[in-house]
Design an enzyme around this catalytic site. Structure first.
Site, mmCIF file in Angstrom:
data_model
loop_
_atom_site.group_PDB
_atom_site.id
_atom_site.type_symbol
_atom_site.label_atom_id
_atom_site.label_comp_id
_atom_site.label_asym_id
_atom_site.label_seq_id
_atom_site.Cartn_x
_atom_site.Cartn_y
_atom_site.Cartn_z
ATOM 1 N N CYS A 1 -0.605 1.944 -5.116
ATOM 2 C CA CYS A 1 -1.295 3.176 -5.485
ATOM 3 C C CYS A 1 -0.291 4.324 -5.629
ATOM 4 O O CYS A 1 0.687 4.402 -4.876
ATOM 5 C CB CYS A 1 -2.344 3.524 -4.425
ATOM 6 S SG CYS A 1 -3.691 2.323 -4.316
ATOM 7 N N HIS B 1 0.848 -1.191 0.000
ATOM 8 C CA HIS B 1 0.000 0.000 0.000
ATOM 9 C C HIS B 1 0.884 1.241 0.000
ATOM 10 O O HIS B 1 1.800 1.365 0.821
ATOM 11 C CB HIS B 1 -0.908 0.011 1.235
ATOM 12 C CG HIS B 1 -2.006 -1.006 1.180
ATOM 13 N ND1 HIS B 1 -3.069 -0.908 0.311
ATOM 14 C CD2 HIS B 1 -2.196 -2.160 1.885
ATOM 15 C CE1 HIS B 1 -3.876 -1.948 0.481
ATOM 16 N NE2 HIS B 1 -3.361 -2.724 1.428
#
EC number: 3.-.-.-
Length: 355
Positions: A207, A165
């Site tokens: 991301c 992440h």
């Protein structure tokens, strides 16, 4: 006087012709179609650093991501001794896993990416920002096992793959700390200054992944990211039987490409950079190649995902020690050798190599 000069000229001309003929003869010993690896790349060995930085069951896909890349580089020839695998959580042995000891990257369960011979070098809470930076820069602590060291050199092509992440300018480790884009850039710069790589391929699936290579300034670095700044990287599909996503989109299509690559494939890095167009990735894949001197479309994919196989052709005579009747014993109709055979190539290698 003129005659003497003429004789000298003839002698020199003859020597030049002879040297050219010798050079041509030496070149002609290469088999037709043989391409010396040095003509394609200056690297002498390959290393891979593969990192899953997140933990907890709902991040199952990140473990599948990193194991998918691990499977590919190992299949294409990079040995475990030159692969550093960092996995922050053990999904194969998680109590929620209905298939103990197995990790799949597809709901159809085509490939068990955990397999029988996965060698995890950093596991669980060993996967930290400090350990990762120490690994890259060669500053591991005293007593660190050899398998946990990146022993690359100035001739190494290094693949770095990160998944987990992230956000604008950072990647989370263990959901408790972060590595920033500046820290990554500093680590790679130290690698360059310490002659720890020849060329480096940086690959990240998270991301806002492109933000992680924005600070890079080191030479010979090629980078690809699953999403641009401001974009999320999306997962591919869910397995209803375990209730979590199996793999991320970018790595799914990267693996689909790599599964079709063989060790001597002519597929290129340039092709690999196009594996996940926006229509299937949803996010926009980012590429940075201003620091990289070669045309990616002329760089074999195996320069980073495979292992170099240096080959030297020799015309020297080879002496083979032939077996005789005394070298065999017969046991229940099975012939077993008592003495090992030796093949010795004269004047090429030190004799101790054949002991």
């Amino acid at each position: 006087m003129f005659n003497i000069m003429l004789v000298k000229f003839v002698v020199i001309f003859a020597l030049i012709l002879a040297s050219c003929r010798v050079e041509a003869d030496n070149t002609s010993v290469l088999p037709e179609g043989f391409v010396d690896a040095a003509q394609r790349s200056t690297h002498t060995n390959n290393w891979a650093v593969l990192v899953d930085a997140s933990r907890f069951w709902f991040n199952y896909r990140h473990v599948a991501n990193v194991l998918s890349i691990y499977r590919s580089v190992k299949r294409l020839g990079i040995p475990d001794s030159q692969i550093i695998l960092m996995i922050a959580d053990d999904m194969a042995c998680n109590a929620r896993n209905p298939r103990p000891g197995q990790v799949y990257n597809n709901a159809n369960q085509h490939i068990n990416v955990y397999g029988d011979d996965v060698e995890v070098d950093y596991r669980g809470y060993e996967v930290t920002v400090e350990n990762f930076v120490r690994l890259l820069t060669g500053r591991t602590q005293n007593g660190t096992a050899r398998s946990k060291k990146l022993l690359s050199d100035a001739g190494s092509n290094v693949l770095i793959y990160l998944t987990g992440h992230g956000g604008d300018g950072f990647l989370k480790f263990q959901d408790s700390e972060e590595i920033t884009s500046q820290e990554l850039a500093d680590g790679i710069q130290q690698m360059w200054e310490k002659k720890r790589y020849n060329e480096l391929f940086f690959m990240v699936d998270t991301c806002q992944a492109a933000s992680l290579y924005e600070k890079f300034t080191s030479p010979n670095v090629l980078a690809v990211a699953s999403s641009l700044v401001g974009e999320d990287s999306l997962s591919h599909h869910v397995d209803p039987s375990i209730g979590v996503y199996m793999i991320d989109r970018y790595t799914y299509y990267a693996l689909e490409f790599l599964e079709k690559v063989q060790p001597f494939s002519k597929r290129t890095i340039g092709e690999f950079l196009q594996v996940c167009p926006k229509r299937v990735c949803i996010s926009t894949v980012g590429v940075r190649k201003d620091l990289y001197p070669r045309d990616p479309h002329k760089v074999p994919i195996t320069d980073f995902f495979g292992a170099i196989r240096p080959t030297r052709v020799s015309t020297d005579r080879i002496n083979v020690t032939l077996a005789n009747e005394d070298d065999f014993i017969f046991d229940k109709d099975k012939m077993v050798t008592k003495k090992p055979f030796k093949i010795v190539m004269e004047s090429q290698f030190p004799s101790e190599l054949f002991k």
